[in-house]
Design a protein around this motif. Sequence first.
Motif, PDB file in Angstrom:
ATOM      1  N   CYS A 178      15.996 -20.310 -39.965  1.00 11.26           N
ATOM      2  CA  CYS A 178      15.329 -19.753 -41.147  1.00 11.26           C
ATOM      3  C   CYS A 178      14.249 -18.751 -40.735  1.00 11.26           C
ATOM      4  O   CYS A 178      14.117 -17.681 -41.349  1.00 11.26           O
ATOM      5  CB  CYS A 178      14.709 -20.869 -41.985  1.00 11.26           C
TER       6      CYS A 178
ATOM      7  N   LYS B  13      15.744 -15.475 -39.817  1.00 11.13           N
ATOM      8  CA  LYS B  13      16.110 -14.687 -40.993  1.00 11.13           C
ATOM      9  C   LYS B  13      14.884 -13.988 -41.567  1.00 11.13           C
ATOM     10  O   LYS B  13      14.951 -12.814 -41.987  1.00 11.13           O
ATOM     11  CB  LYS B  13      16.761 -15.594 -42.042  1.00 11.13           C
TER      12      LYS B  13
ATOM     13  N   GLY C 280      17.428 -19.898 -47.723  1.00 13.35           N
ATOM     14  CA  GLY C 280      18.827 -20.313 -47.698  1.00 13.35           C
ATOM     15  C   GLY C 280      19.167 -21.371 -46.677  1.00 13.35           C
ATOM     16  O   GLY C 280      20.271 -21.393 -46.137  1.00 13.35           O
TER      17      GLY C 280
ATOM     18  N   LEU D 255      19.970 -24.413 -47.042  1.00  9.72           N
ATOM     19  CA  LEU D 255      21.121 -25.238 -47.428  1.00  9.72           C
ATOM     20  C   LEU D 255      22.438 -24.548 -47.093  1.00  9.72           C
ATOM     21  O   LEU D 255      23.439 -25.212 -46.788  1.00  9.72           O
ATOM     22  CB  LEU D 255      21.064 -25.581 -48.909  1.00  9.72           C
ATOM     23  N   ASP D 256      22.450 -23.229 -47.132  1.00  2.86           N
ATOM     24  CA  ASP D 256      23.668 -22.486 -46.810  1.00  2.86           C
ATOM     25  C   ASP D 256      23.957 -22.477 -45.314  1.00  2.86           C
ATOM     26  O   ASP D 256      25.059 -22.108 -44.893  1.00  2.86           O
ATOM     27  CB  ASP D 256      23.554 -21.034 -47.305  1.00  2.86           C
ATOM     28  N   MET D 257      22.960 -22.862 -44.522  1.00  5.31           N
ATOM     29  CA  MET D 257      23.134 -22.872 -43.069  1.00  5.31           C
ATOM     30  C   MET D 257      23.761 -24.161 -42.566  1.00  5.31           C
ATOM     31  O   MET D 257      24.114 -24.268 -41.393  1.00  5.31           O
ATOM     32  CB  MET D 257      21.791 -22.656 -42.373  1.00  5.31           C
TER      33      MET D 257
ATOM     34  N   ALA E  65      29.917 -27.345 -43.761  1.00  9.04           N
ATOM     35  CA  ALA E  65      30.578 -28.350 -44.597  1.00  9.04           C
ATOM     36  C   ALA E  65      30.788 -29.629 -43.799  1.00  9.04           C
ATOM     37  O   ALA E  65      31.219 -29.606 -42.649  1.00  9.04           O
ATOM     38  CB  ALA E  65      31.910 -27.814 -45.093  1.00  9.04           C
TER      39      ALA E  65
END
Length: 383
Positions: free
Chosen positions: A74, A77, A317, A319-321, A324
């Motif tokens: 993070c 980014k 973001g 959570l997007d990192m 799945a």
Amino acid sequence: MNGWEKAETKRLAQLAELLRAKIADNDGWLDFENFMQLAMHDATLGYYAAGKPAIGAQGDFITAPELGDLFGRCLAKFIAACLPASGQVLELGAGSGKLADVVLNELTQVHDLTPDYLLLETSFSLRNKQDELLGASKLADSYQWISSLPQQFSGVILANEVFDSLPCQVLTLHKHVWHHYGVGLDDQGAFIWKLGPPAASRLTVGLKKLEVAEGYILEINLQAEALVETLATCLESGVLLIIDYGFGHRELRHRDRRDGTLLAHSKHQVLLDVLSNPGANDLTSHVDFATLADAAARAGANPAGFTTQSAFLLDLGILDMVPAQTAQQATENYRQSRQLQTLLMPQEMGDLFKVLAVTCGTVSHLPGFGMRNRISEISDTVA
């Protein structure tokens, strides 16, 4: 008792004698800032000179970078969005070096950036740990250790859990007058809290409106203010990013917070007795972010963003990192979930830890503060 334990026992005994001598030389009373400076930062006897693991599972406390790579990704980014052309990254107090390792790798692999990464570390033992980790990196040539702050700097300055460890003044309200609260000795030579002289007006000018009771205790960190002013002065273009636990004035100076915020950490346990066994435990106080924002503004910088760590990471973001999850990766699923819980949940680091961004020059985009920017709550100078 092995060799290291003998050396550690000797170090702590020598530090205790040094502190007792300082108290004796000052008529039986020592300012707490000086006590903490020696206990934590003395070059040969202080906590950070011990060589024992302070950070991580085997140490006394854990920081966000040690939990995994999500925090560092993070920050990478954030840096990629704010880094000026030809800018550098400067990290203060880089701990084990884990954050630097994750950030620079992420910048290189994901954002196609490989800036010079400067590390300013005052602890010789931590400097060795950083060198051991980062020296083996494929990006080792991009890391550079410096011994003092540059006079001019363009880029992003990172200070993660730096300001809480800076030695502070302690004041207490005694007979309606703010006094220094320092350290003395009892009849057995143990360290005890002892009332000192009245505090100078420059320390109490902001305390006159406080409606607090006799015996109220608070901390004032002049070293933190001075460091922010110095950083803001040397930063020509870019961002100073401070991440730490603390509050603005309203929460920090609440009348019910009568015992101050000083704490000791030992083997992941919180201890309220900060005077016992100096040099063996990590000592910290909560950061006054309003004071830091004011210090930055005095130096001509712009306090531009203030929010919780949870809001900051979610806006970037995090959570997007997280990949799945699958049933076949139960251990990794748990590790990632635990990492997110610690970083984001209010009862963990999520709300107690705050993020302050100070900008200089032209910064076109400041990510991380879109969810809720609370800078107006702590500073009159708003981006």
